[in-house]
Design an enzyme around this catalytic site. Sequence first.
Site, mmCIF file in Angstrom:
data_model
loop_
_atom_site.group_PDB
_atom_site.id
_atom_site.type_symbol
_atom_site.label_atom_id
_atom_site.label_comp_id
_atom_site.label_asym_id
_atom_site.label_seq_id
_atom_site.Cartn_x
_atom_site.Cartn_y
_atom_site.Cartn_z
ATOM 1 N N CYS A 78 0.793 -1.271 0.031
ATOM 2 C CA CYS A 78 -0.057 0.270 0.032
ATOM 3 C C CYS A 78 0.874 1.271 -0.079
ATOM 4 O O CYS A 78 1.781 1.457 1.108
ATOM 5 C CB CYS A 78 -0.950 0.037 1.069
ATOM 6 N N CYS A 170 -8.152 -0.534 0.045
ATOM 7 C CA CYS A 170 -7.241 -0.897 1.318
ATOM 8 C C CYS A 170 -7.012 -2.342 0.970
ATOM 9 O O CYS A 170 -7.928 -3.113 0.762
ATOM 10 C CB CYS A 170 -7.885 -0.804 2.371
ATOM 11 N N GLU A 357 -24.536 -10.626 26.926
ATOM 12 C CA GLU A 357 -24.093 -9.461 26.153
ATOM 13 C C GLU A 357 -25.048 -8.376 26.104
ATOM 14 O O GLU A 357 -26.394 -8.382 26.414
ATOM 15 C CB GLU A 357 -24.476 -10.179 24.604
ATOM 16 N N ASP A 406 -14.871 -13.246 26.521
ATOM 17 C CA ASP A 406 -14.243 -12.594 25.399
ATOM 18 C C ASP A 406 -14.736 -11.223 25.357
ATOM 19 O O ASP A 406 -15.389 -10.538 24.552
ATOM 20 C CB ASP A 406 -14.752 -13.085 24.174
ATOM 21 N N CYS A 433 -8.668 -9.314 22.951
ATOM 22 C CA CYS A 433 -8.102 -8.725 21.816
ATOM 23 C C CYS A 433 -7.091 -7.556 22.426
ATOM 24 O O CYS A 433 -6.459 -6.654 21.862
ATOM 25 C CB CYS A 433 -8.992 -7.846 21.058
HETATM 26 N N1 SAH Z 1 -17.624 -13.360 21.679
HETATM 27 C C1 SAH Z 1 -18.332 -12.337 20.526
HETATM 28 C C2 SAH Z 1 -17.877 -10.869 20.993
HETATM 29 C C3 SAH Z 1 -16.850 -10.421 21.418
HETATM 30 S S1 SAH Z 1 -16.431 -8.772 21.453
HETATM 31 C C4 SAH Z 1 -17.326 -12.824 19.400
HETATM 32 O O1 SAH Z 1 -16.452 -13.316 19.278
HETATM 33 O O2 SAH Z 1 -17.911 -12.633 18.407
HETATM 34 C C5 SAH Z 1 -17.124 -8.208 22.942
HETATM 35 C C6 SAH Z 1 -18.600 -8.113 23.202
HETATM 36 O O3 SAH Z 1 -18.805 -7.549 24.335
HETATM 37 C C7 SAH Z 1 -19.115 -7.194 22.199
HETATM 38 O O4 SAH Z 1 -20.238 -7.850 21.432
HETATM 39 C C8 SAH Z 1 -19.868 -6.076 23.051
HETATM 40 O O5 SAH Z 1 -21.153 -5.498 22.773
HETATM 41 C C9 SAH Z 1 -19.652 -6.788 24.191
HETATM 42 N N2 SAH Z 1 -19.818 -6.077 25.749
HETATM 43 C C10 SAH Z 1 -19.106 -4.833 25.858
HETATM 44 N N3 SAH Z 1 -19.171 -4.620 27.198
HETATM 45 C C11 SAH Z 1 -19.849 -5.355 27.637
HETATM 46 C C12 SAH Z 1 -20.179 -5.883 29.140
HETATM 47 N N4 SAH Z 1 -20.016 -5.052 30.346
HETATM 48 N N5 SAH Z 1 -21.103 -6.733 29.314
HETATM 49 C C13 SAH Z 1 -21.613 -7.824 28.426
HETATM 50 N N6 SAH Z 1 -20.984 -7.602 27.217
HETATM 51 C C14 SAH Z 1 -20.371 -6.275 26.460
#
Ligand code: SAH
Length: 574
Positions: A78, A170, A357, A406, A433
């Site tokens: 890029c 991109c 969630e 996660d 992450c």
């Molecule tokens: N495990 C899923 C999402 C991971 S990303 C996957 O792999 O696709 C993190 C997620 O946490 C997002 O969907 C976000 O909306 C949610 N999130 C953020 N803060 C939160 C909280 N305090 N309690 C529950 N979920 C939450």
Amino acid sequence: MKNRENSFKKNDTIETEIIDISHDGEGIGKVDGYPFFIKDTVIGDRILARVTKVKKNYGYARVEKILKPSDWRTEPPCKLYRQCGGCQIQAMDYQEQLAFKQRKVRDQLIHIGGFSEKLVDETGEPVVGMECPFRYRNKAQYPVGQNKDGEPVTGFYAGRTHSIIENTECYLGAEENQVILQAVLTYMKENHVPAYDEVSHKGLIRHILIRKGFTSGELMVCLVINSRKQLPFQDRLIRLLKEIPGMTSISLSHNLEKTNVIMGGEVTTIWGNDRIQDTIHVRDVLHDFALTDQGITFSISPLSFYQVNPVQTEKLYSLALSYAALTGKETVWDLYCGIGTISLFLSGRAKQVYGVEIIPQAIEDARKNAERNHITNAEFFVGKAEEVLPEKYGQEGIFADVIVVDPPRKGCDGACLDTMLKMKPERIVYVSCDSATLSRDLKILCEGGYELKKWRAVDQFPMTVHVETVCLLSKLHEAKHHVNVRLDMDEMDLTAAESKATYEEIKAYVAKHNDGMKVSNLYIAQVKAKYGIIERENYNKVKSDDARQPKCPKEKATAIEAALKYFQMVPSEL
Ligand code: SAH
């Protein structure tokens, strides 16, 4: 010895070799022992750079010329990569990128998590890279603005500003993005549809969101607009977009706020389906991630979170599944479950799965996804993990054999971690992450009766400094746990900050970064005392009224301060 603080000025030219790289991907080169952070460099480059900022213990410089390129330097495909900043390490050989990410997670587990090097090395598995580390993103969000001639443009924001650099290509995104962006720009030009202007809060089109289901080939376009209504000449836009092979869903997201948040809360579908589909397969982690099943099909709406790199996601989830070691009898909680991807992935091997969630639409998707795949042993709850879990534990005494988390970058909330510890699952699988908050949370969980069994970095974001990690924690046996508790009691009078790095670690850091400089425990204690980090009784205690005690020389104090900042024992901006 040179006075380091004053030896450099802004705009000085320096020559140096890049000897290290920061966790944010900036190269580090030293001149007379004084370190500079220099973007767009690779370890091993010999460079000329111009000083841009001088601080007490370190400075910043901008690369002007590469005198001798590193063996790990490659030609970035890029041409705009330095201006864009989205890819911080595109000039680094991909194998070296992987090694960098492995080191980054390892370092943070040691320095923030407080785990020993031996344990981290014994439990770490090799980083999982990609075969083709480009065109991996299934989602792109392009800002829309106008150029000097008043024509609509799209591209990316120039670093730390909101001025748009034109670019529709991109290398991380799908090939179709360019065609879609051209179609939207053509529609805007031909019909005089104005781009949104952040300053005046006038105009219409703010962002273009594009998603692609990699397994289904389905495309979604969602225009974020500054209006509650439909678009002018909407049919003309639809006519252009629906011709693009794979087009499945066209929608508008209404965002009338003065905000940096891209998406508005309300979405109207103007053509096709509300959602696109994608399938995620379980892969065999022991046999090169070979395909093992038909997969689970997910339906994704514009507002839902969905992992951006589907190829690596299958590997990541398969690792999480293998770490969970399910036999079919387990009750599993999947916290931060999004549209239920991990929950449904695990449901085939568990007795019952519960997902939590915060976003209601995502939970709606999760329930529909369970139904579509004929999964009946998964139940989902809307709310914050740190509220739902303690509430359910307090009122219903819920139980888990395995908990999977996660969370977003900021990691888990304390109340969530507390309840997880109270629930005492056999295993905790932590998918993260952000390796810094991961390490912070693992420390808490391991102090509360768990041990680190395995960890593995997965490269979800090639060309960037970001890295995903999956970890397995297992509940300690009672006997082992007692030892841990005793240790904790012993350390009670340590402040949280003091417990972060040992004297030996500080000494090693000082020596490594200052040409072998030696500092005594007493000097470290003096510097800690200066920052209010309290020492335990009779241990390196600074006797402030004892004039015979040697005083730490300024140069050594500076080196120790840098170490304390590195270990986050004092704020880095001090
Ligand atoms: N495990 C899923 C999402 C991971 S990303 C996957 O792999 O696709 C993190 C997620 O946490 C997002 O969907 C976000 O909306 C949610 N999130 C953020 N803060 C939160 C909280 N305090 N309690 C529950 N979920 C939450």
